[in-house]
Design a protein around this motif. Structure first.
Motif, PDB file in Angstrom:
ATOM      1  N   ALA A   3       0.927  -1.328  -0.147  1.00 27.26           N
ATOM      2  CA  ALA A   3      -0.005  -0.036   0.517  1.00 27.26           C
ATOM      3  C   ALA A   3       0.828   1.235  -0.237  1.00 27.26           C
ATOM      4  O   ALA A   3       2.043   1.095   1.070  1.00 27.26           O
ATOM      5  N   VAL A   4       0.469   1.878  -0.443  1.00 29.89           N
ATOM      6  CA  VAL A   4       1.097   3.681  -0.348  1.00 29.89           C
ATOM      7  C   VAL A   4       0.347   4.401  -0.276  1.00 29.89           C
ATOM      8  O   VAL A   4      -0.437   4.882  -0.741  1.00 29.89           O
ATOM      9  N   GLY A   5       0.672   4.750   0.996  1.00 27.97           N
ATOM     10  CA  GLY A   5       0.224   5.120   2.124  1.00 27.97           C
ATOM     11  C   GLY A   5       0.369   5.664   3.379  1.00 27.97           C
ATOM     12  O   GLY A   5       0.709   4.422   3.940  1.00 27.97           O
ATOM     13  N   THR A  21      10.915  -9.941  -6.788  1.00 28.05           N
ATOM     14  CA  THR A  21       9.727 -10.646  -7.457  1.00 28.05           C
ATOM     15  C   THR A  21       8.704  -9.777  -8.377  1.00 28.05           C
ATOM     16  O   THR A  21       8.611  -8.579  -7.737  1.00 28.05           O
ATOM     17  N   ARG A  22       7.871 -10.042  -8.804  1.00 33.27           N
ATOM     18  CA  ARG A  22       6.853  -9.251  -9.064  1.00 33.27           C
ATOM     19  C   ARG A  22       6.249  -7.936  -7.815  1.00 33.27           C
ATOM     20  O   ARG A  22       5.753  -9.321  -6.792  1.00 33.27           O
ATOM     21  N   THR A  23       5.803  -7.489  -8.036  1.00 40.97           N
ATOM     22  CA  THR A  23       4.786  -6.145  -7.211  1.00 40.97           C
ATOM     23  C   THR A  23       4.189  -5.730  -7.003  1.00 40.97           C
ATOM     24  O   THR A  23       3.607  -4.801  -8.273  1.00 40.97           O
ATOM     25  N   VAL A  24       2.904  -5.819  -7.103  1.00 48.49           N
ATOM     26  CA  VAL A  24       1.753  -4.988  -6.822  1.00 48.49           C
ATOM     27  C   VAL A  24       1.571  -3.876  -5.447  1.00 48.49           C
ATOM     28  O   VAL A  24       1.280  -3.777  -4.451  1.00 48.49           O
ATOM     29  N   ALA A  25       1.219  -2.579  -6.237  1.00 44.98           N
ATOM     30  CA  ALA A  25       1.674  -1.732  -5.176  1.00 44.98           C
ATOM     31  C   ALA A  25      -0.104  -0.956  -5.523  1.00 44.98           C
ATOM     32  O   ALA A  25      -0.934  -0.750  -6.625  1.00 44.98           O
ATOM     33  N   VAL A  26      -0.959  -0.969  -4.551  1.00 41.39           N
ATOM     34  CA  VAL A  26      -2.054  -0.073  -4.370  1.00 41.39           C
ATOM     35  C   VAL A  26      -2.057   1.089  -4.345  1.00 41.39           C
ATOM     36  O   VAL A  26      -1.231   0.742  -2.962  1.00 41.39           O
ATOM     37  N   LEU A  27      -2.400   2.214  -5.045  1.00 43.46           N
ATOM     38  CA  LEU A  27      -2.219   3.731  -4.312  1.00 43.46           C
ATOM     39  C   LEU A  27      -3.834   4.165  -3.784  1.00 43.46           C
ATOM     40  O   LEU A  27      -4.637   4.322  -4.587  1.00 43.46           O
ATOM     41  N   GLY A  33      -6.952   8.620   1.230  1.00 46.32           N
ATOM     42  CA  GLY A  33      -6.175   6.787   1.143  1.00 46.32           C
ATOM     43  C   GLY A  33      -6.522   5.690   0.837  1.00 46.32           C
ATOM     44  O   GLY A  33      -7.601   5.388   0.243  1.00 46.32           O
ATOM     45  N   ILE A  34      -6.327   4.682   1.200  1.00 45.00           N
ATOM     46  CA  ILE A  34      -6.788   3.643   1.028  1.00 45.00           C
ATOM     47  C   ILE A  34      -7.494   2.849   2.222  1.00 45.00           C
ATOM     48  O   ILE A  34      -6.852   3.145   3.408  1.00 45.00           O
ATOM     49  N   ALA A  35      -8.850   2.192   1.614  1.00 48.64           N
ATOM     50  CA  ALA A  35      -9.784   1.986   2.881  1.00 48.64           C
ATOM     51  C   ALA A  35      -9.004   0.881   4.077  1.00 48.64           C
ATOM     52  O   ALA A  35      -8.200   0.112   3.408  1.00 48.64           O
ATOM     53  N   PRO A  36      -9.504   1.313   5.072  1.00 50.84           N
ATOM     54  CA  PRO A  36      -9.051  -0.001   6.463  1.00 50.84           C
ATOM     55  C   PRO A  36      -8.731  -1.304   6.214  1.00 50.84           C
ATOM     56  O   PRO A  36      -8.259  -2.167   6.008  1.00 50.84           O
ATOM     57  N   GLU A  37      -9.530  -1.820   5.202  1.00 57.50           N
ATOM     58  CA  GLU A  37     -10.080  -3.473   4.973  1.00 57.50           C
ATOM     59  C   GLU A  37      -9.539  -3.869   3.714  1.00 57.50           C
ATOM     60  O   GLU A  37      -8.827  -4.265   3.878  1.00 57.50           O
ATOM     61  N   ALA A  38      -8.627  -2.560   2.540  1.00 55.43           N
ATOM     62  CA  ALA A  38      -8.105  -3.485   1.755  1.00 55.43           C
ATOM     63  C   ALA A  38      -6.450  -3.280   2.558  1.00 55.43           C
ATOM     64  O   ALA A  38      -5.820  -3.782   2.112  1.00 55.43           O
ATOM     65  N   LEU A  39      -6.793  -2.584   3.377  1.00 55.61           N
ATOM     66  CA  LEU A  39      -5.026  -2.684   4.481  1.00 55.61           C
ATOM     67  C   LEU A  39      -4.983  -3.902   4.942  1.00 55.61           C
ATOM     68  O   LEU A  39      -3.573  -4.743   4.720  1.00 55.61           O
ATOM     69  N   ASP A  40      -5.653  -4.287   4.912  1.00 55.69           N
ATOM     70  CA  ASP A  40      -5.370  -5.384   6.070  1.00 55.69           C
ATOM     71  C   ASP A  40      -4.999  -6.723   4.727  1.00 55.69           C
ATOM     72  O   ASP A  40      -4.947  -7.553   5.616  1.00 55.69           O
TER      73      ASP A  40
END
Length: 74
Positions: A3-5, A21-27, A33-40
């Motif tokens: 997560a970025v934030g 390795t392959r990495t996914v960045a969620v902005l 920002g990012i919803a707490p449910e997604a941060l988990d």
């Protein structure tokens, strides 16, 4: 996946190692920002330290900084 934030246990951008390795960045949204449910669901949170009165960066700028760091360019 990272997560970025702001998050409680976020690492500073400068401390983020280059991706091996392959990495996914969620902005998140620039204001909310990012919803707490997604941060988990994510493995790591990264925050970009800022000096001054600004609270956020444009999401495209933030994404560019993180991708450069993940690529080992910064």
């Amino acid at each position: 996946m990272l997560a970025v934030g702001p998050a409680e246990e976020a690492v500073r951008l400068g401390d983020l190692p280059a991706a091996r390795t392959r990495t996914v960045a969620v902005l998140g949204h620039e204001r909310d920002g990012i919803a707490p449910e997604a941060l988990d669901l994510l493995d790591l949170a990264v925050e970009i330290p800022m000096v001054g009165t600004g609270q956020s960066l444009n999401v495209a700028v933030a994404g560019s900084l993180v991708l450069d760091e993940l690529a080992g360019l910064l």
